[in-house]
Scaffold this active site. Structure first.
Site, short mmCIF file in Angstrom:
data_model
loop_
_atom_site.label_atom_id
_atom_site.label_comp_id
_atom_site.label_asym_id
_atom_site.label_seq_id
_atom_site.Cartn_x
_atom_site.Cartn_y
_atom_site.Cartn_z
N TYR A 129 -7.80 -39.87 -9.21
CA TYR A 129 -8.41 -40.39 -8.14
C TYR A 129 -7.93 -39.23 -7.45
O TYR A 129 -7.00 -38.84 -7.01
CB TYR A 129 -7.90 -41.66 -7.76
CG TYR A 129 -8.73 -41.99 -6.53
CD1 TYR A 129 -9.88 -43.17 -6.66
CD2 TYR A 129 -8.71 -41.77 -5.42
CE1 TYR A 129 -10.65 -43.29 -5.64
CE2 TYR A 129 -9.38 -42.07 -4.19
CZ TYR A 129 -10.55 -43.12 -4.49
OH TYR A 129 -11.24 -43.37 -3.59
N GLN A 188 -13.64 -49.82 -6.62
CA GLN A 188 -14.68 -49.65 -7.60
C GLN A 188 -14.40 -48.57 -8.54
O GLN A 188 -14.62 -48.45 -9.64
CB GLN A 188 -16.16 -49.70 -6.90
CG GLN A 188 -16.35 -48.55 -5.99
CD GLN A 188 -16.03 -48.67 -4.47
OE1 GLN A 188 -15.12 -49.42 -4.27
NE2 GLN A 188 -16.67 -48.07 -3.75
N ASN A 211 -6.53 -44.60 -0.58
CA ASN A 211 -6.06 -45.80 0.52
C ASN A 211 -5.69 -46.94 0.11
O ASN A 211 -5.22 -47.41 -1.00
CB ASN A 211 -7.35 -45.80 1.41
CG ASN A 211 -8.35 -46.60 0.68
OD1 ASN A 211 -8.21 -47.15 -0.30
ND2 ASN A 211 -9.71 -46.11 1.04
N SER A 234 3.22 -40.77 3.94
CA SER A 234 3.94 -39.64 3.49
C SER A 234 5.45 -39.53 4.27
O SER A 234 5.28 -40.32 5.22
CB SER A 234 3.47 -38.36 3.95
OG SER A 234 2.22 -37.97 3.20
N GLN A 256 4.41 -33.52 7.61
CA GLN A 256 4.17 -34.52 6.97
C GLN A 256 3.56 -35.60 7.74
O GLN A 256 2.55 -36.37 7.58
CB GLN A 256 5.50 -35.07 6.36
CG GLN A 256 5.79 -34.54 5.24
CD GLN A 256 5.11 -34.12 4.41
OE1 GLN A 256 4.42 -35.10 3.62
NE2 GLN A 256 4.64 -32.82 4.09
N HIS A 259 -0.17 -35.97 8.08
CA HIS A 259 -0.94 -36.63 7.03
C HIS A 259 -1.67 -38.03 7.43
O HIS A 259 -2.67 -38.45 6.91
CB HIS A 259 -0.14 -36.80 5.85
CG HIS A 259 -0.10 -35.81 4.80
ND1 HIS A 259 -1.11 -35.47 4.37
CD2 HIS A 259 0.98 -35.23 4.45
CE1 HIS A 259 -0.70 -34.28 3.38
NE2 HIS A 259 0.67 -34.18 3.59
N GLU A 323 10.77 -39.40 0.25
CA GLU A 323 9.53 -38.55 -0.69
C GLU A 323 10.02 -37.11 -0.65
O GLU A 323 10.17 -36.56 -1.74
CB GLU A 323 8.26 -38.80 0.11
CG GLU A 323 6.97 -37.86 -0.86
CD GLU A 323 5.98 -37.90 -0.19
OE1 GLU A 323 4.78 -37.91 -0.77
OE2 GLU A 323 5.62 -38.55 1.10
N HIS A 324 10.50 -36.50 0.54
CA HIS A 324 11.07 -35.21 0.64
C HIS A 324 11.93 -35.06 1.44
O HIS A 324 12.16 -35.61 2.56
CB HIS A 324 9.88 -34.22 1.29
CG HIS A 324 8.32 -34.37 0.83
ND1 HIS A 324 7.41 -35.22 1.58
CD2 HIS A 324 7.88 -33.98 -0.51
CE1 HIS A 324 6.45 -35.18 0.76
NE2 HIS A 324 6.39 -34.32 -0.25
N ASP A 357 3.95 -28.50 -1.69
CA ASP A 357 2.83 -29.26 -1.84
C ASP A 357 1.75 -28.43 -2.26
O ASP A 357 0.76 -29.14 -2.87
CB ASP A 357 2.26 -29.50 -0.14
CG ASP A 357 2.69 -30.83 0.39
OD1 ASP A 357 3.28 -31.79 -0.43
OD2 ASP A 357 2.53 -30.99 1.72
N GLU A 411 18.72 -66.36 -34.15
CA GLU A 411 17.89 -66.36 -32.73
C GLU A 411 16.70 -67.59 -33.45
O GLU A 411 15.77 -67.68 -32.72
CB GLU A 411 16.95 -65.07 -32.73
CG GLU A 411 18.07 -64.09 -32.24
CD GLU A 411 17.17 -62.66 -31.74
OE1 GLU A 411 15.80 -62.72 -32.15
OE2 GLU A 411 17.81 -62.12 -31.01
N HIS A 416 11.75 -63.60 -39.76
CA HIS A 416 12.15 -62.30 -39.61
C HIS A 416 13.40 -62.16 -40.62
O HIS A 416 13.26 -61.06 -41.33
CB HIS A 416 12.87 -62.15 -38.20
CG HIS A 416 11.96 -61.85 -37.26
ND1 HIS A 416 10.87 -62.71 -36.91
CD2 HIS A 416 11.93 -60.76 -36.57
CE1 HIS A 416 10.23 -62.13 -35.81
NE2 HIS A 416 10.61 -60.84 -35.43
#
Length: 428
Positions: A129, A188, A211, A234, A256, A259, A323-324, A357, A411, A416
């Site tokens: 995506y 979708q 998103n 971010s 950042q 973003h 994240e960073h 990045d 068990e 088995h």
């Protein structure tokens, strides 16, 4: 922007409350996503074309859903030369970094004489995506598709919202080995990749950011397909001392913040005067940014400056699990080596997060929202599967069988137990 001082009473509680504030989209999107997924699963391409009209205000047909090879070639050729060179440069570095992650198959005989091992095989197909709308993201294409291709994935299908496809995105897709591109976005698109829709065949795994609707859709289809992660806004933490250039640090924080209004930027320093210079530099740079509105909202609502001894920085970073994180220090490893929870660590005054990045080679798809406590960034491993191998002959099986039978009976699983006992001549 909020300022915290570790020397003040109540610092821990106030800082923890800040770290745990919710920054994801507040609107309830799950019900919408549920209906979209159900419609695409039931109606296939008909639902995709309807949603293109309803959500994107674009009229598509089944024939125009796919971006043709001619369109990809023409679009890539329209990409400015210096951008194409940068894309090729980045792709080479990303490919080289991820190829070094390739694990080895193993085969060995243990003390019981059992042959054991594992082998790694690539996924057959992956869907990527790539967001549209706010900006063009050729780096997203590279960071997701190049490792997939390096792992040996045969089919890499890219989805992106309908509209004008940016030349840089098409050039990156061409460079990275994307095999098909579809004009479909939102929940979708996730549904089409998970279930299939007309000419779009289902994939084994979906990767790439999006998103709130895309994230909610990925959460719902997990199990039908694999997913990489559930991406949030971010984040960056910069640990810097007073010897750092305040203009550099301000730029790193804003890299950042720009973003998303929900992005988080935090400075940790032991120098209050330096913190003031960074704050002034942030205000100065905000006025010159084309992305200034988003960056200003991020800095205002989710930015922070923490005044604390640098020895405390690793513990604070672990609590944030960002994240960073940058360590803009002369000897960054001294503190950075104590950090357990971070998606990516940038060491030294000349290693801004921005190089990660784009061109450092490491992956910029990283855990957010404190997920670095339990997960890692995207890698070659996300596009590989490990299969266990077990081989017994009569002698080695005889060594394993008694314990197999005992555990199966404990068990309450007689079939088995019988499958082992019958090979010993103990059952029928």
């Amino acid at each position: 922007m909020r300022r915290f001082r570790s020397s003040e009473p109540g610092f821990r509680a106030a800082f923890s409350a800040f770290v745990n504030e919710r920054r994801d989209t507040p609107e309830d999107v799950d019900a919408v996503v549920r209906d979209v997924l159900a419609a695409v699963r039931a109606e296939g391409v008909t639902a995709l074309l309807r949603y293109a009209h309803e959500f994107d205000r674009v009229e598509l047909t089944e024939a125009t859903l796919r971006v043709s090879a001619e369109e990809i070639a023409e679009g890539a050729a329209a990409c400015p030369g210096e951008v194409r060179e940068a894309i090729a440069f980045a792709a080479r570095r990303i490919r080289a970094y991820h190829e070094r992650q390739r694990p080895a198959d193993q085969h060995f005989v243990d003390e019981a004489g059992v042959e054991l091992g594992w082998r790694w095989t690539p996924l057959e197909s992956v869907g990527i995506y790539v967001p549209g709308g706010r900006a063009a993201y050729p780096s997203t294409v590279l960071m997701n598709a190049v490792p997939a291709a390096a792992a040996g994935v045969a089919r890499i299908a890219m989805v992106t919202p309908p509209g004008r496809l940016q030349p840089a995105v098409l050039a990156a897709a061409q460079e990275a080995g994307v095999t098909e591109i579809w004009r479909v976005g939102g929940a979708q698109a996730v549904a089409a990749l998970a279930y299939g829709a007309g000419p779009i065949k289902p994939v084994d795994k979906i990767v790439g950011p999006g998103n709130a609707f895309v994230t909610a859709a990925k959460r719902r289809v997990y199990g039908v397909v694999g997913i990489d992660a559930l991406a949030g806004p971010s984040e960056i933490v910069v640990v810097a001392d007073g010897a750092s250039n305040p203009q550099w640090i301000a730029a790193d924080l804003l890299s950042q913040a720009e973003h998303d209004p929900a992005a988080q930027a935090i400075l940790i320093t032991d120098d209050e005067a330096f913190a003031g210079r960074v704050e002034a530099a942030v205000e100065e740079q905000l006025g010159a940014l084309s992305t200034g509105a988003d960056a200003r909202a991020s800095w205002r609502d989710h930015g922070a400056i923490v005044i604390a001894p640098l020895e405390d920085a690793p513990g604070l970073v672990d609590e944030i699990a960002p994240e960073h994180v940058e360590f803009a220090l002369d000897e960054p490893e001294r503190l950075a080596d104590r950090v357990r929870h971070a998606g990516a660590i940038f060491l030294g005054r000349h290693a801004p997060e921005a190089v990660g990045d784009y061109v450092a080679g490491s992956n910029h798809v990283l855990p957010t929202s404190r997920a670095a406590r339990f997960s890692s960034g995207l890698s070659l491993y996300d596009f590989l599967k490990r299969t266990s191998l077990v081989k017994c002959d009569a002698e080695s099986f005889a060594r394993l069988a008694p314990s197999t039978i005992a555990l199966a009976e404990a068990e309450g699983l007689p079939a088995h137990a019988r499958s082992a006992a019958i090979r010993l001549g103990q059952g029928r």
